[in-house]
Scaffold this motif. Sequence first.
Motif, PDB file in Angstrom:
ATOM      1  N   LEU A 196      46.100  -9.478  -9.162  1.00  0.00           N
ATOM      2  CA  LEU A 196      45.173  -8.362  -9.314  1.00  0.00           C
ATOM      3  C   LEU A 196      43.783  -8.853  -9.707  1.00  0.00           C
ATOM      4  CD1 LEU A 196      44.674  -5.270  -9.491  1.00  0.00           C
ATOM      5  CD2 LEU A 196      45.365  -5.430 -11.902  1.00  0.00           C
ATOM      6  N   LEU A 197      42.765  -8.278  -9.073  1.00  0.00           N
ATOM      7  CA  LEU A 197      41.383  -8.603  -9.395  1.00  0.00           C
ATOM      8  C   LEU A 197      40.941  -7.764 -10.595  1.00  0.00           C
ATOM      9  CD1 LEU A 197      39.417 -10.568  -8.007  1.00  0.00           C
ATOM     10  CD2 LEU A 197      38.351  -8.590  -6.920  1.00  0.00           C
ATOM     11  N   ILE A 198      40.399  -8.446 -11.602  1.00  0.00           N
ATOM     12  CA  ILE A 198      39.984  -7.795 -12.847  1.00  0.00           C
ATOM     13  C   ILE A 198      38.569  -8.248 -13.194  1.00  0.00           C
ATOM     14  CG2 ILE A 198      40.414  -7.623 -15.341  1.00  0.00           C
ATOM     15  CD1 ILE A 198      43.392  -8.031 -14.716  1.00  0.00           C
ATOM     16  N   SER A 199      37.768  -7.331 -13.682  1.00  0.00           N
ATOM     17  CA  SER A 199      36.466  -7.673 -14.234  1.00  0.00           C
ATOM     18  C   SER A 199      36.396  -7.106 -15.650  1.00  0.00           C
ATOM     19  CB  SER A 199      35.327  -7.085 -13.388  1.00  0.00           C
ATOM     20  OG  SER A 199      34.066  -7.356 -13.981  1.00  0.00           O
ATOM     21  N   VAL A 200      35.869  -7.897 -16.573  1.00  0.00           N
ATOM     22  CA  VAL A 200      35.741  -7.455 -17.955  1.00  0.00           C
ATOM     23  C   VAL A 200      34.270  -7.153 -18.246  1.00  0.00           C
ATOM     24  CG1 VAL A 200      36.014  -8.091 -20.368  1.00  0.00           C
ATOM     25  CG2 VAL A 200      37.763  -8.727 -18.726  1.00  0.00           C
ATOM     26  N   LEU A 201      34.013  -5.928 -18.700  1.00  0.00           N
ATOM     27  CA  LEU A 201      32.666  -5.482 -19.025  1.00  0.00           C
ATOM     28  C   LEU A 201      32.460  -5.447 -20.539  1.00  0.00           C
ATOM     29  CD1 LEU A 201      32.525  -2.336 -16.694  1.00  0.00           C
ATOM     30  CD2 LEU A 201      31.731  -4.640 -16.146  1.00  0.00           C
ATOM     31  N   SER A 202      31.265  -5.785 -20.971  1.00  0.00           N
ATOM     32  CA  SER A 202      30.932  -5.689 -22.392  1.00  0.00           C
ATOM     33  C   SER A 202      29.423  -5.690 -22.544  1.00  0.00           C
ATOM     34  CB  SER A 202      31.535  -6.867 -23.179  1.00  0.00           C
ATOM     35  OG  SER A 202      30.936  -8.091 -22.789  1.00  0.00           O
ATOM     36  N   THR A 203      28.960  -5.337 -23.731  1.00  0.00           N
ATOM     37  CA  THR A 203      27.547  -5.464 -24.065  1.00  0.00           C
ATOM     38  C   THR A 203      27.419  -5.833 -25.530  1.00  0.00           C
ATOM     39  OG1 THR A 203      25.372  -4.401 -24.091  1.00  0.00           O
ATOM     40  CG2 THR A 203      27.261  -3.017 -24.630  1.00  0.00           C
ATOM     41  N   SER A 204      26.404  -6.619 -25.832  1.00  0.00           N
ATOM     42  CA  SER A 204      26.115  -6.937 -27.230  1.00  0.00           C
ATOM     43  C   SER A 204      24.670  -6.598 -27.578  1.00  0.00           C
ATOM     44  CB  SER A 204      26.388  -8.424 -27.512  1.00  0.00           C
ATOM     45  OG  SER A 204      25.542  -9.257 -26.725  1.00  0.00           O
ATOM     46  N   PHE A 205      23.987  -5.889 -26.662  1.00  0.00           N
ATOM     47  CA  PHE A 205      22.614  -5.512 -26.974  1.00  0.00           C
ATOM     48  C   PHE A 205      22.635  -4.397 -28.021  1.00  0.00           C
ATOM     49  CE2 PHE A 205      18.354  -3.912 -26.643  1.00  0.00           C
ATOM     50  CZ  PHE A 205      17.615  -5.055 -26.384  1.00  0.00           C
ATOM     51  N   PRO A 206      21.936  -4.584 -29.134  1.00  0.00           N
ATOM     52  CA  PRO A 206      22.057  -3.648 -30.260  1.00  0.00           C
ATOM     53  C   PRO A 206      21.236  -2.384 -30.072  1.00  0.00           C
ATOM     54  CG  PRO A 206      20.484  -5.353 -30.791  1.00  0.00           C
ATOM     55  CD  PRO A 206      21.051  -5.716 -29.448  1.00  0.00           C
ATOM     56  N   SER A 207      21.532  -1.374 -30.875  1.00  0.00           N
ATOM     57  CA  SER A 207      20.757  -0.141 -30.854  1.00  0.00           C
ATOM     58  C   SER A 207      19.387  -0.338 -31.487  1.00  0.00           C
ATOM     59  CB  SER A 207      21.510   0.977 -31.581  1.00  0.00           C
ATOM     60  OG  SER A 207      21.761   0.609 -32.927  1.00  0.00           O
ATOM     61  N   SER A 208      19.251  -1.324 -32.358  1.00  0.00           N
ATOM     62  CA  SER A 208      17.974  -1.661 -32.977  1.00  0.00           C
ATOM     63  C   SER A 208      17.851  -3.177 -33.056  1.00  0.00           C
ATOM     64  CB  SER A 208      17.876  -1.072 -34.384  1.00  0.00           C
ATOM     65  OG  SER A 208      16.737  -1.576 -35.069  1.00  0.00           O
ATOM     66  N   PHE A 212      17.262  -8.532 -36.174  1.00  0.00           N
ATOM     67  CA  PHE A 212      17.114  -9.866 -35.576  1.00  0.00           C
ATOM     68  C   PHE A 212      15.670 -10.353 -35.639  1.00  0.00           C
ATOM     69  CE2 PHE A 212      20.635  -7.675 -33.524  1.00  0.00           C
ATOM     70  CZ  PHE A 212      21.660  -8.587 -33.659  1.00  0.00           C
ATOM     71  N   ALA A 213      14.774  -9.561 -36.226  1.00  0.00           N
ATOM     72  CA  ALA A 213      13.364  -9.919 -36.269  1.00  0.00           C
ATOM     73  C   ALA A 213      13.062 -10.861 -37.419  1.00  0.00           C
ATOM     74  CB  ALA A 213      12.511  -8.652 -36.393  1.00  0.00           C
TER      75      ALA A 213
END
Length: 360
Positions: A196-208, A212-213
């Motif tokens: 079976l072909l599988i792709s894993v999606l995710s994000t780590s871009f923050p709301s603010s 990190f500044a």
Amino acid sequence: MSIKFSEYGYYPALRIRAAELEGLENIDSARRDKIVPLLTLGQWRGSSDLSTGMDKCVAANRNKPFLLDLTTDSRKIEDQWNSLRSPADNFKNWLDFSRAYKSKGAIPVVLLPPGARVREVVQQACAIEEEYGSVAFRVQDFAGQTPLVISAISSLKDPNSAIVFIDCQYIRDAMAAYVAAAISTINRLRTEFPRLLISVLSTSFPSSTLQFADAMKMRGTIGMLERDFHSRIGGDRVAIYGDHGSIHAVVYDDGPVVMKWSPRIDFPEYTSWYFERRQSTSNAQAYSECARAILGIYGVAYDMENSNIWGEQKIVEAAHGDPYGKSPAKWISVRVNIHISRQIDYKSRIDLQMDEEYEE
């Protein structure tokens, strides 16, 4: 329209919203042909139905193929949303709605709403396979939706025509837990369908970005965890890489507009995002200052003055005194455009290295 999902090495997932679509629309044709984006339809700002969003979507995609999903957020579009999500007649409303945009490149994702019966989901998947030659599933509720997906794939004429997106959404706050959940879900699926072909999606871009500044709150670097996450679940030998196009996975659009913002430009690299932000009475001046700072740091390394990436061109123009936008939305488009372009190039670079190693 039959898509061979295995031919694509990167799947970006975006919402059908102005900023994200603009970033996608301005990806050059050579790069755009290397992806089939997964686009989630929801309420277009200022519209009371879904047709406006779909019209904007097909225009941005320029008749190129894309996977069409439906938001889980019913606010302001409740009647139409309920109609499209209805499992009546094996999701006839959803299939009819999607079919109207078939000639424009739309391929419907199998809907898996709570309460849907196995037979209804199975018949929906089989109908999509029959009409489009390929079938896509998106799993966000791992425990509840995975059994439905297994039943549906078991009923397909060709299980190899399917792809399953395991969408972990925002991973930064619980990386280890999402790694474990993704691996467990992959194992459940592959036990039944080893190829079976599988792709894993995710994000780590923050709301603010403020956390990190630097001390002056003027600049910073955000580590991109999506590639690390993909590596931890086994990399390309286990699943195709996917992400949310440098967009935070939680929507805040319809809340009260009380958040203050400062002009900021984000510059995606391959495995991190760098940003410059300013507090100024003139947004145009602030964006130009941000752009000049980014150009001074990355201009030579990425040959930005001669770049064929639209988003980088906009940063160069702003650095020279002609900012593309004076509000965050336009610069979200720039970030999305650079991020997706960069990830397409990253995949191409990996493939080239593997080919060279194989030849040796």
